[in-house]
Scaffold this motif. Structure first.
Motif, PDB file in Angstrom:
ATOM      1  N   ASP A 120      58.148  37.312  52.813  1.00 60.50           N
ATOM      2  CA  ASP A 120      56.861  36.439  52.992  1.00 60.50           C
ATOM      3  C   ASP A 120      57.241  35.245  53.741  1.00 60.50           C
ATOM      4  OD1 ASP A 120      54.722  34.565  52.354  1.00 60.50           O
ATOM      5  OD2 ASP A 120      53.721  36.244  51.395  1.00 60.50           O
ATOM      6  N   HIS A 133      56.925  35.167  43.992  1.00 60.94           N
ATOM      7  CA  HIS A 133      56.179  34.344  44.236  1.00 60.94           C
ATOM      8  C   HIS A 133      54.784  34.977  44.233  1.00 60.94           C
ATOM      9  CE1 HIS A 133      54.656  36.108  48.310  1.00 60.94           C
ATOM     10  NE2 HIS A 133      55.782  37.032  48.082  1.00 60.94           N
ATOM     11  N   ALA A 134      53.731  33.928  44.108  1.00 62.83           N
ATOM     12  CA  ALA A 134      52.266  34.473  43.943  1.00 62.83           C
ATOM     13  C   ALA A 134      51.778  35.076  45.261  1.00 62.83           C
ATOM     14  CB  ALA A 134      51.496  33.102  43.768  1.00 62.83           C
ATOM     15  N   GLN A 135      50.704  35.768  45.169  1.00 61.14           N
ATOM     16  CA  GLN A 135      50.259  36.559  46.487  1.00 61.14           C
ATOM     17  C   GLN A 135      51.254  37.265  47.160  1.00 61.14           C
ATOM     18  OE1 GLN A 135      48.757  32.855  47.524  1.00 61.14           O
ATOM     19  NE2 GLN A 135      47.500  32.662  45.701  1.00 61.14           N
ATOM     20  N   CYS A 136      52.039  37.998  46.518  1.00 59.33           N
ATOM     21  CA  CYS A 136      53.060  38.788  47.092  1.00 59.33           C
ATOM     22  C   CYS A 136      52.294  39.967  47.720  1.00 59.33           C
ATOM     23  CB  CYS A 136      54.251  39.153  46.172  1.00 59.33           C
ATOM     24  SG  CYS A 136      55.188  40.261  46.916  1.00 59.33           S
ATOM     25  N   GLY A 137      52.514  40.495  48.775  1.00 55.17           N
ATOM     26  CA  GLY A 137      51.956  41.423  49.683  1.00 55.17           C
ATOM     27  C   GLY A 137      52.452  42.753  49.294  1.00 55.17           C
ATOM     28  N   ARG A 148      51.116  43.613  46.016  1.00 54.77           N
ATOM     29  CA  ARG A 148      49.527  44.041  46.034  1.00 54.77           C
ATOM     30  C   ARG A 148      49.371  45.306  46.534  1.00 54.77           C
ATOM     31  NH1 ARG A 148      44.981  41.652  44.256  1.00 54.77           N
ATOM     32  NH2 ARG A 148      43.812  43.732  44.525  1.00 54.77           N
ATOM     33  N   GLN A 165      43.772  38.951  38.565  1.00 51.44           N
ATOM     34  CA  GLN A 165      44.663  37.749  38.968  1.00 51.44           C
ATOM     35  C   GLN A 165      45.697  37.925  37.991  1.00 51.44           C
ATOM     36  OE1 GLN A 165      44.963  35.336  41.076  1.00 51.44           O
ATOM     37  NE2 GLN A 165      45.866  33.638  39.757  1.00 51.44           N
ATOM     38  N   THR A 223      48.029  40.787  38.363  1.00 53.68           N
ATOM     39  CA  THR A 223      48.797  40.435  39.315  1.00 53.68           C
ATOM     40  C   THR A 223      50.085  39.626  39.228  1.00 53.68           C
ATOM     41  OG1 THR A 223      47.063  40.700  40.893  1.00 53.68           O
ATOM     42  CG2 THR A 223      49.057  39.851  42.068  1.00 53.68           C
ATOM     43  N   GLU A 239      54.082  40.501  39.442  1.00 56.16           N
ATOM     44  CA  GLU A 239      55.002  39.803  40.446  1.00 56.16           C
ATOM     45  C   GLU A 239      56.064  39.251  39.570  1.00 56.16           C
ATOM     46  OE1 GLU A 239      51.473  38.150  43.363  1.00 56.16           O
ATOM     47  OE2 GLU A 239      52.039  36.927  41.549  1.00 56.16           O
TER      48      GLU A 239
END
Ligand SMILES: [Zn+2]
Length: 215
Positions: free
Chosen positions: A46, A105-109, A112, A150, A153, A157
């Motif tokens: 990322d 990390h947060a919002q990891c594709g 996801r 949220q 997720t 993560e």
């Protein structure tokens, strides 16, 4: 005609006129003596989670390997070509690094894609197959009743960090050095929006703000 991205050429110009002069001696020194970083970071590809930026590290300080979702495979000496394992072997056996940090990390594709059951990717796609190493045979990863998407997720993560730390210990040369007290394994989680770093407290298995740990 060179079509190399202009902003990269501009960036290099800035580096070579501003940063390089202050670090030229260090680069020359590293060139002569070779690298001897004490820390290896295993992070995600990322673009928002660059270990050198987050840890304010200069040249020669971090030995970094990045892949989708910061995953470490299990030790698998099957004759295949394993990029992460090769980097790990070099860091541990040649560079004799003292710390390995798995940085999630947060919002990891990647996570996801895993949570979304890899839709719309097909089963044969690389990300889907790559993320499969995250789960053990027979293991089921599902959203719990009380969990929001949220929370689910974030839990996954962080689970990816735990799994990578667990898988690191399947490498005999890692396990041996950790057990001898010559090397430590660490987990960390970067919250992209706030730029907050959380570090894993091994005793409680919880992530604590690096600011509170440092204070
Ligand atoms: Zn990621």
């Amino acid at each position: 005609m060179i079509t190399f991205p202009k902003h990269l050429l501009d960036g290099y110009r800035t580096f070579s006129t501003q940063r390089l002069p202050t670090e030229q001696t260090r680069y020359r020194d590293l060139s002569v003596k070779g690298q001897s970083p004490e820390v290896m970071v295993i992070g995600c590809c990322d673009s928002r989670v660059s270990p050198e930026v987050i840890f304010d590290a200069g040249p020669g300080e971090l030995f970094v390997v990045r892949n989708v979702a910061n995953l470490v495979p299990v030790y698998e000496p099957d004759g295949g070509a394993h990029g992460i394992s090769a980097a790990l072997e070099y860091a541990v056996n040649v560079l004799r690094i003292k710390h390995i940090v798995v940085l999630g990390h947060a919002q990891c594709g990647g996570i996801r894609a895993f949570i979304d059951k890899i839709e719309p990717l097909s089963p044969g796609d690389f990300i889907g197959r790559w993320m499969q190493m995250f789960i053990k045979p027979g293991e089921v990863v599902e959203q719990r009743d009380h969990e929001t998407m949220q929370q689910f997720t974030v839990r996954i993560e962080k689970a990816a960090i735990f799994r990578s730390l667990e898988n690191l210990m399947t490498f005999p040369f890692v396990k041996e050095r950790v057990q001898k007290g010559e090397m430590d394994l660490h987990g960390a989680y970067f919250g992209v929006a706030e730029g907050t770093l959380f570090v894993l407290d091994k005793a409680t298995k919880e992530f604590k703000s690096a600011r509170s740990v440092a204070a």
